[in-house]
Design an enzyme around this catalytic site. Structure first.
Site, short mmCIF file in Angstrom:
data_model
loop_
_atom_site.label_atom_id
_atom_site.label_comp_id
_atom_site.label_asym_id
_atom_site.label_seq_id
_atom_site.Cartn_x
_atom_site.Cartn_y
_atom_site.Cartn_z
N GLU A 126 -24.93 -72.73 42.21
CA GLU A 126 -26.19 -72.32 42.87
C GLU A 126 -27.19 -71.73 41.88
OE1 GLU A 126 -26.77 -73.06 46.01
OE2 GLU A 126 -24.76 -73.90 46.20
N LYS A 165 -28.89 -76.64 39.16
CA LYS A 165 -28.53 -77.86 38.45
C LYS A 165 -29.18 -79.10 39.06
CE LYS A 165 -24.07 -77.58 38.60
NZ LYS A 165 -23.96 -76.26 39.26
N THR A 166 -29.16 -79.17 40.40
CA THR A 166 -29.70 -80.37 41.05
C THR A 166 -31.20 -80.47 40.87
OG1 THR A 166 -27.91 -80.36 42.69
CG2 THR A 166 -29.90 -81.59 43.25
N LYS A 177 -23.12 -88.29 40.45
CA LYS A 177 -22.44 -87.06 40.86
C LYS A 177 -20.96 -87.39 40.99
CE LYS A 177 -22.47 -82.74 42.48
NZ LYS A 177 -23.06 -81.58 41.80
N THR A 196 -19.05 -81.62 46.58
CA THR A 196 -18.28 -80.76 47.48
C THR A 196 -19.21 -80.03 48.44
OG1 THR A 196 -18.35 -78.82 46.02
CG2 THR A 196 -16.55 -80.39 45.67
N SER A 251 -34.19 -71.58 37.59
CA SER A 251 -35.13 -71.04 38.57
C SER A 251 -35.84 -69.85 37.93
CB SER A 251 -34.40 -70.62 39.85
OG SER A 251 -35.29 -70.09 40.80
#
Length: 239
Positions: free
Chosen positions: A12, A15-16, A37, A41, A172
């Protein structure tokens, strides 16, 4: 580079969104892109996964591929064991990335969680797949207090395994960074021994895809098909 692994210092941390931004910048520069990917999960069969999200943000020409999906939000090895599904080996990841590389200019392989999260029963990790592919790894890190330690440990783990750490991107970057974040920005390259290659503004993943694609190159350094300059960014956010 043809294949780039995208890992991180934890879960969290963006990365995406970083993967999506790299894909968008590469597409804007005229390159064909695939996002792989290996193990998704924490989503059920009806939900879009991280690869699909990257394609949504980066553009419809991006190829999105998943190798395995597990419903529980756990490390891939644990999630596979609990669901009774097969694990994903580094060989399978390397073979899938190599196939995609034959028809794409850039293949982005997004890991799950941090670098050393277990993918299979033997304890293999994303670093093992990177070594098989002789592919560099981009480290995604948070900006806040504690990131110097976790990013440095990740970079050291890569070097110990003979894998190139390409650099670090802040997943971020806050609109109003605190003192620790501003100091970390300046200290990360010397602490981890890898260059700073970008900073993604917080909440960028909530932008409309068209706005995301337009802005993405300004968040990333030229080595990632962007226009971002670390010196200019550091001057904007002095410690």
């Amino acid at each position: 580079m043809t294949v780039l692994m995208v890992s991180g210092t934890g879960t969290e941390i963006g990365k995406t969104v970083v993967t999506s931004a790299i894909a968008a910048a590469a597409v804007a520069s005229g390159r064909s892109v695939a996002v792989l990917k290996p193990a998704q999960t924490g989503v059920d069969a009806t939900e879009p996964g991280d690869a699909a999200e990257a394609a949504r943000l980066a553009g419809p020409t991006v190829t999105a591929v998943e190798l395995a999906r597990y419903p529980e939000p756990l490390a891939p090895d644990t999630a596979a064991r609990r669901s009774g599904l097969p694990t994903v080996s580094p060989t399978a990841v390397a073979e899938a990335a190599s196939r995609l590389a034959r028809s794409h200019d850039l293949v982005l392989v997004e890991g799950a969680g941090g670098l050393l999260v277990r993918f299979d029963e033997a304890g293999h990790t994303l670093a093992d797949a990177a070594r098989l592919l002789d592919a560099p790894v981009l480290v995604v890190a948070p900006a806040a207090l504690g990131t110097l330690n976790s990013t440095t440990l990740t970079a050291e783990a890569l070097r110990a395994r003979g894998v190139e750490a390409l650099g670090v991107v802040i997943g971020s970057w806050p609109a109003e960074p605190d003192l620790a974040s501003r100091c970390n920005l300046a200290d990360l390259p010397s602490s981890a021994g890898i260059p700073l290659l970008g900073a993604i503004p917080e909440a960028s993943g909530s932008l409309l895809p068209e706005s995301f694609r337009k802005a993405a190159p300004s968040w990333l350094a030229p080595s990632l098909s962007g226009t971002w300059c670390p010196d200019s960014f550091l001057r904007r956010w002095p410690a």
